[in-house]
Design an enzyme around this catalytic site. Sequence first.
Site, PDB file in Angstrom:
ATOM      1  N   GLU A 277       0.843  -1.187   0.117  1.00  0.00           N
ATOM      2  CA  GLU A 277       0.055  -0.062   0.004  1.00  0.00           C
ATOM      3  C   GLU A 277       0.711   1.217  -0.058  1.00  0.00           C
ATOM      4  O   GLU A 277       0.365   2.123  -0.806  1.00  0.00           O
ATOM      5  CB  GLU A 277      -0.866   0.014   1.319  1.00  0.00           C
TER       6      GLU A 277
ATOM      7  N   GLU B 256      -3.838  -9.453   4.012  1.00  0.00           N
ATOM      8  CA  GLU B 256      -4.485  -9.130   5.190  1.00  0.00           C
ATOM      9  C   GLU B 256      -5.847  -9.977   5.494  1.00  0.00           C
ATOM     10  O   GLU B 256      -5.947 -10.349   6.431  1.00  0.00           O
ATOM     11  CB  GLU B 256      -5.026  -7.691   4.931  1.00  0.00           C
TER      12      GLU B 256
HETATM   13  N1  3HC Z   1       4.682  -7.495  11.332  1.00  0.00           N
HETATM   14  C1  3HC Z   1       5.453  -7.805  12.118  1.00  0.00           C
HETATM   15  N2  3HC Z   1       6.379  -8.969  12.258  1.00  0.00           N
HETATM   16  C2  3HC Z   1       5.969  -9.706  11.213  1.00  0.00           C
HETATM   17  C3  3HC Z   1       5.318  -9.528   9.971  1.00  0.00           C
HETATM   18  C4  3HC Z   1       4.376  -8.304  10.038  1.00  0.00           C
HETATM   19  N3  3HC Z   1       3.789  -7.850   9.265  1.00  0.00           N
HETATM   20  N4  3HC Z   1       5.445 -10.139   9.156  1.00  0.00           N
HETATM   21  C5  3HC Z   1       6.294 -11.455   9.538  1.00  0.00           C
HETATM   22  N5  3HC Z   1       6.902 -11.033  10.710  1.00  0.00           N
HETATM   23  C6  3HC Z   1       7.720 -11.523  11.621  1.00  0.00           C
HETATM   24  C7  3HC Z   1       7.186 -12.984  12.053  1.00  0.00           C
HETATM   25  O1  3HC Z   1       6.315 -12.537  13.225  1.00  0.00           O
HETATM   26  C8  3HC Z   1       8.433 -13.565  12.152  1.00  0.00           C
HETATM   27  O2  3HC Z   1       8.844 -12.699  13.694  1.00  0.00           O
HETATM   28  P1  3HC Z   1       9.869 -14.041  14.827  1.00  0.00           P
HETATM   29  O3  3HC Z   1      11.030 -14.044  14.104  1.00  0.00           O
HETATM   30  O4  3HC Z   1      10.022 -13.155  15.828  1.00  0.00           O
HETATM   31  O5  3HC Z   1       9.079 -15.130  14.845  1.00  0.00           O
HETATM   32  C9  3HC Z   1       9.459 -12.905  11.292  1.00  0.00           C
HETATM   33  O6  3HC Z   1       8.660 -11.900  10.811  1.00  0.00           O
HETATM   34  C10 3HC Z   1       9.734 -14.133  10.305  1.00  0.00           C
HETATM   35  O7  3HC Z   1       8.210 -14.379   9.869  1.00  0.00           O
HETATM   36  P2  3HC Z   1       8.309 -15.720   9.062  1.00  0.00           P
HETATM   37  O8  3HC Z   1       8.555 -16.948   9.984  1.00  0.00           O
HETATM   38  O9  3HC Z   1       6.762 -15.835   8.578  1.00  0.00           O
HETATM   39  O10 3HC Z   1       9.179 -15.677   8.002  1.00  0.00           O
HETATM   40  P3  3HC Z   1       9.038 -16.149   6.287  1.00  0.00           P
HETATM   41  O11 3HC Z   1      10.234 -15.448   5.788  1.00  0.00           O
HETATM   42  O12 3HC Z   1       8.611 -17.565   6.113  1.00  0.00           O
HETATM   43  O13 3HC Z   1       7.697 -15.076   5.810  1.00  0.00           O
HETATM   44  C11 3HC Z   1       6.445 -13.436   5.281  1.00  0.00           C
HETATM   45  C12 3HC Z   1       7.750 -13.844   5.837  1.00  0.00           C
HETATM   46  C13 3HC Z   1       6.290 -13.445   3.924  1.00  0.00           C
HETATM   47  C14 3HC Z   1       6.799 -11.672   5.500  1.00  0.00           C
HETATM   48  C15 3HC Z   1       5.498 -13.701   6.156  1.00  0.00           C
HETATM   49  O14 3HC Z   1       6.045 -13.392   7.776  1.00  0.00           O
HETATM   50  C16 3HC Z   1       4.096 -13.190   5.961  1.00  0.00           C
HETATM   51  O15 3HC Z   1       3.224 -13.495   5.126  1.00  0.00           O
HETATM   52  N6  3HC Z   1       3.866 -12.081   7.213  1.00  0.00           N
HETATM   53  C17 3HC Z   1       2.513 -11.600   7.228  1.00  0.00           C
HETATM   54  C18 3HC Z   1       2.369 -10.493   6.230  1.00  0.00           C
HETATM   55  C19 3HC Z   1       1.048  -9.884   6.275  1.00  0.00           C
HETATM   56  O16 3HC Z   1       0.207 -10.396   6.736  1.00  0.00           O
HETATM   57  N7  3HC Z   1       1.007  -8.462   6.256  1.00  0.00           N
HETATM   58  C20 3HC Z   1      -0.161  -7.721   6.264  1.00  0.00           C
HETATM   59  C21 3HC Z   1       0.056  -7.212   7.592  1.00  0.00           C
HETATM   60  S1  3HC Z   1      -1.553  -6.289   8.102  1.00  0.00           S
HETATM   61  C22 3HC Z   1      -1.519  -4.904   7.228  1.00  0.00           C
HETATM   62  O17 3HC Z   1      -0.511  -4.527   6.589  1.00  0.00           O
HETATM   63  C23 3HC Z   1      -2.502  -3.849   7.225  1.00  0.00           C
HETATM   64  C24 3HC Z   1      -2.560  -2.810   6.353  1.00  0.00           C
HETATM   65  O18 3HC Z   1      -3.360  -3.073   5.235  1.00  0.00           O
HETATM   66  C25 3HC Z   1      -3.131  -1.547   7.044  1.00  0.00           C
END
Ligand code: 3HC
Length: 699
Positions: A105, A125
């Site tokens: 975004e 999301e």
């Molecule tokens: N915020 C904070 N921490 C995050 C994060 C995020 N968005 N995404 C991942 N992390 C952290 C995990 O908690 C983990 O932390 P840890 O080492 O302390 O356990 C670390 O990053 C690594 O995560 P993964 O084990 O999942 O690592 P991968 O390399 O397998 O994957 C990733 C990385 C593809 C980024 C995956 O973590 C992922 O899909 N994350 C979620 C992304 C997501 O959902 N983003 C949307 C957030 S909501 C948003 O943006 C709202 C907006 O629209 C207003």
Amino acid sequence: MTAEYKVHGSVAVITLANPPVNGLGLSTRQGIVDGLTRANDDAAVTSIVITGAGGAFSGGADIKEFGTDKSLQEPNLHSVIAAVENSPKPVVAAIHSVCMGGGLELALGCHYRIAAPGCSVALPEVKLGILPGAGGTQRLPRVVGVEAALNMIVSGEPVKSELLGSMPGQKLFDKMAASPEALAAEALAFAQSVADVRPMPLVRNLPCKHPQGDAYFQFARNMVKGMSKNFPAPAKCVDAVEAATKKKFADGLLFERELFINLMWTPESRSLRHLFLAERAASKIPDVPSDTPKRDIQAVAVIGAGTMGGGIAMNFLNAGIPVKMLEMKQEALDRGIATIRKNYEAQVKKGKLKQDKYEQRMALLSTTLSYDDLKDADLVIEAVFEELGVKEAVFKQLDAVMKPGAILASNTSTLDVNKIANFTQRPQDVVGLHFFSPANVMKLLEVVRGDATAKDVLATVMAMAKKIRKTAVVSGVCDGFIGNRMIEQYGRQGGFLLDEGCTPEQVDKAMEKFGMAMGPFRMGDLAGNDIGWAIRKRRYTEKPDMKYSKTADLLCEKGRFGQKTGAGWYDYVPGKRDAIPNAEVVKMIEDHRASLGITPRKISDEEIVQRLVFSLVNEAAHILEEGIANKASDIDVVYIFGYGFPVHRGGPLNYANEVGLFNVVQAMNRFAKNPLDDAAFWKPAPLLAKLAAEGKAFN
Ligand code: 3HC
Ligand code: NAI
């Protein structure tokens, strides 16, 4: 500040630096705004690049900040994006590795975007039970088209940047960098090249229409309805994208914001966010630091080619790790290999596995009848009959042949891992690896930590679990470990419910309506009722005071072991899994009830659900208190990934938190007064009683 600022010639570079994935937490958001201000105040700067340090552009909003004051504090993501859009100097997003959620975004708010190949781009999301809340639903359709955007938003699945970049007519990326390594230099050059271009392009000014309009969105709504039972977010994603095609941009943004805030407060979203963090937290063991050295696992051996051995072997073959299987007889090996082949062939037939991949995997599998052939394996997993004597013989032989440092694991589901470890001279190398059946399918792996298990052994098997795509949870040694110890209480309650007036079908339906993949009786039929029978027989001597319903024993005495015998609590047609209620079973339950002098009563679905789920909760509280589980969220992970607990409930302890522990305890006190139930069991575990009294939750 978790964003860095540097000037390269006439280009200011703002680098998000908030490991692990540059989540857009408060300090990072503040850092971006400060960077923009500095760049715009500096006459020597003519354009600005935003990029991310380390392995991500940005993983989106900081999930760990959700629900805290920080997530509400200005500058929020909307304000950050507004600052980008309003920058008098052009802002270029230099995107690499991971660009998700709020990260995408933010990039969509920039005037230009340059992307490296191989980057995972997503609006995920929906997987957290929300929708993109910082303009994603309004801007993405304007650059990739309504249908492509809706697919990405409703599925949350990542798409590779090169694929998006090559879509006809796409306006998401203004340029694709030649390689990830070339991105930084190409972004600087690109930023210089657009420094004087006016007016500056903005995604919000692009048109957004779908040629079929209403008809398309109706179709999309029908599709989403079928797919997203129990979750409100996907349907709201459709509403938001439709708004992008019908409302003015600013109104669409407000509409999206309102939907986002409403979804954020739903229990479904809370559960999904809890599970996201819980799954990741499960891999962390409090006294085993993440930098603990790990042993190298290049080759694996599996003892026993039966139901579990074959499935276990497949996990490693799928991950490209060679496996040697040992059995007592060639016929058993042949049978085991044939089953593995059959499983892979079914996948090939369904188009889920390519023929050449299947052959590659089978080529990694070898067999033996001799322990000497196992000596080079780095990890050996025993999956022989569940008898301590048999395990003793196996572990003594392993101890004699395995190379020093090899990890010796048992897949036992009930036996004492400490006793097994002590059959060897190297108990520090012994660990339980409790796979769930079918072992090649089920995601859960309980890692059973013996008293002597070395920390590097634990660190190694946790890392290995990730490699073979399992979700591993550490359990201490106790009867049934985390999952089966809890399920025993759940099964006992199921029995009492039959005695008091329910049919198996009524109980199963209530639990399935609650969201369980299967009710307790269908689950018993699938697992084999004889397994529970064997455990109960043991309990009758070990714990003679423990109260059980006798109906399950009566069922087993009739040989109704479940699906494998074509008859259990239900009847089964060969080759099918549909559970057909059986009048004789119902009569058997009624007769038994009558023999106990019980007048049946009508039991509500609510009571069924509460008794079964709270029985899990109370046992879980004991497990936590005893230190068998390291944390409450580990227990939720066990139940979600191993027992079909509904994802939208977030696991038994998350569900209990949602209900409120005070209410859970009140219900238990009520159940304890039922003379047909087990009053002693319903005494709240001390931890639960304490948390409830203090108005706290499991955390
Ligand atoms: N915020 C904070 N921490 C995050 C994060 C995020 N968005 N995404 C991942 N992390 C952290 C995990 O908690 C983990 O932390 P840890 O080492 O302390 O356990 C670390 O990053 C690594 O995560 P993964 O084990 O999942 O690592 P991968 O390399 O397998 O994957 C990733 C990385 C593809 C980024 C995956 O973590 C992922 O899909 N994350 C979620 C992304 C997501 O959902 N983003 C949307 C957030 S909501 C948003 O943006 C709202 C907006 O629209 C207003
Ligand atoms: P199984 O009976 O299907 O297979 C056991 C295999 O071990 C047989 O092929 C047998 O020939 C072989 N075997 C027995 N003694 C041996 C020895 N001394 N040396 C080499 N091979 C030997 O049993 P299953 O179901 O695969 O169970 C194996 C283990 O996995 C048990 O400890 C069980 O408790 C555990 N387990 C079983 C689950 C299930 O749902 N079946 C789930 C989780 C764990």
